[in-house]
Scaffold this active site. Structure first.
Site, short mmCIF file in Angstrom:
data_model
loop_
_atom_site.label_atom_id
_atom_site.label_comp_id
_atom_site.label_asym_id
_atom_site.label_seq_id
_atom_site.Cartn_x
_atom_site.Cartn_y
_atom_site.Cartn_z
N HIS A 118 0.84 -1.20 0.00
CA HIS A 118 0.00 0.00 0.00
C HIS A 118 0.87 1.24 0.00
O HIS A 118 1.80 1.37 0.78
CB HIS A 118 -0.98 0.01 1.18
CG HIS A 118 -0.35 -0.28 2.50
ND1 HIS A 118 -0.07 -1.55 2.93
CD2 HIS A 118 0.05 0.54 3.50
CE1 HIS A 118 0.48 -1.50 4.14
NE2 HIS A 118 0.56 -0.24 4.50
P1 AMP Z 1 1.48 0.53 7.45
O1 AMP Z 1 2.12 0.87 8.72
O2 AMP Z 1 2.23 1.10 6.27
O3 AMP Z 1 1.20 -0.94 7.27
O4 AMP Z 1 0.11 1.31 7.43
C1 AMP Z 1 -1.13 0.69 7.51
C2 AMP Z 1 -2.19 1.77 7.39
O5 AMP Z 1 -3.44 1.13 7.30
C3 AMP Z 1 -2.25 2.70 8.60
O6 AMP Z 1 -2.14 4.04 8.16
C4 AMP Z 1 -3.59 2.38 9.24
O7 AMP Z 1 -4.22 3.53 9.76
C5 AMP Z 1 -4.38 1.81 8.10
N1 AMP Z 1 -5.37 0.82 8.46
C6 AMP Z 1 -5.30 -0.11 9.45
N2 AMP Z 1 -6.37 -0.94 9.41
C7 AMP Z 1 -7.12 -0.53 8.36
C8 AMP Z 1 -8.33 -0.97 7.78
N3 AMP Z 1 -8.98 -2.04 8.26
N4 AMP Z 1 -8.82 -0.31 6.72
C9 AMP Z 1 -8.18 0.76 6.21
N5 AMP Z 1 -7.02 1.24 6.70
C10 AMP Z 1 -6.49 0.60 7.76
#
Ligand code: AMP
Ligand code: ZN
Length: 204
Positions: A118
């Site tokens: 992502h």
């Molecule tokens: P990372 O640390 O790069 O894996 O970031 C994961 C991102 O996903 C964070 O900014 C979270 O706020 C976001 N996140 C966590 N759970 C969800 C979810 N179920 N749906 C959408 N975003 C999420």
């Protein structure tokens, strides 16, 4: 030419390269896979990517651009994926054009916590109640955050992305530092108060 559509109009499940259901969907780290199909969060999609709003945004605008292809993380990316990564970056940059009065950064966390590659597209006000911890802050304002362009350059050069998890995790523990000035806040409440000073008056 790639098709891009606003996702209130189109719903389709993310694909998995193995043809089966996406891995780890029921584990918390698979939460993004479920959110890719959540109409409340989905912003747009085309043949190759889905964009969602981050469920716990760390700034006024915080999007995640994800490939439909089942690529779990940056460390699994190969030279074959260069076009896809370039496309993800373009989609992210196009989104920022919808908020011309805000600055954005576009990149990856070196050590992600969530499954499925992502790309973070996040405005640099960092004005959000979900931004709570030093780790949150440092994950966007230190080299833990790898600009998308740098990822592409390394991929062109080395054919893969080299990541030192231990070294990258150390960035998360660094002392707080404002990303816009020389201020060194002592703690998160002080940082958050300080960030308000950088907001334009109409957003304070
Ligand atoms: P990372 O640390 O790069 O894996 O970031 C994961 C991102 O996903 C964070 O900014 C979270 O706020 C976001 N996140 C966590 N759970 C969800 C979810 N179920 N749906 C959408 N975003 C999420
Ligand atoms: Zn400052």
């Amino acid at each position: 030419m790639r098709r891009l559509s606003l996702l209130t109009m189109k719903k389709s499940a993310p694909t998995n390269s193995s043809g089966g259901p996406p891995a780890k969907k029921n584990h918390w780290s698979g939460g993004l896979l479920a959110s890719m199909q959540d109409p409340e969060l989905k912003v747009l999609e085309d043949d190759d990517v889905i964009v969602i709003k981050d469920k716990y945004p760390k700034a006024k605008f915080h999007y995640l651009v994800m490939p439909k292809k089942d690529i779990p993380a940056l460390k699994h990316v190969t030279k074959e994926n260069i076009d896809l990564l370039e496309h993800m970056e373009k989609v992210g940059e196009n989104l920022t054009k919808e908020h011309k009065d805000h600055d954005f950064i576009v990149g990856y966390h070196a050590v992600p916590s969530m499954q499925r590659l992502h790309l973070h597209v996040i405005s640099t006000d960092f004005n959000s109640p979900c931004l709570k911890t030093k780790q949150h802050w440092n994950s966007f304002t230190t080299p833990f955050f790898i600009p998308s362009r740098n990822v592409r350059i390394q991929l062109e050069k080395d054919g893969r992305i080299k990541l030192n998890t231990e070294a990258n995790n150390k960035y998360l523990l660094e002392n707080l530092k404002c990303h816009k000035c020389s201020k060194l806040p002592k703690n998160m409440p002080e940082l958050k108060r300080h960030l308000l000073e950088h907001l334009p008056s109409e957003e304070k």
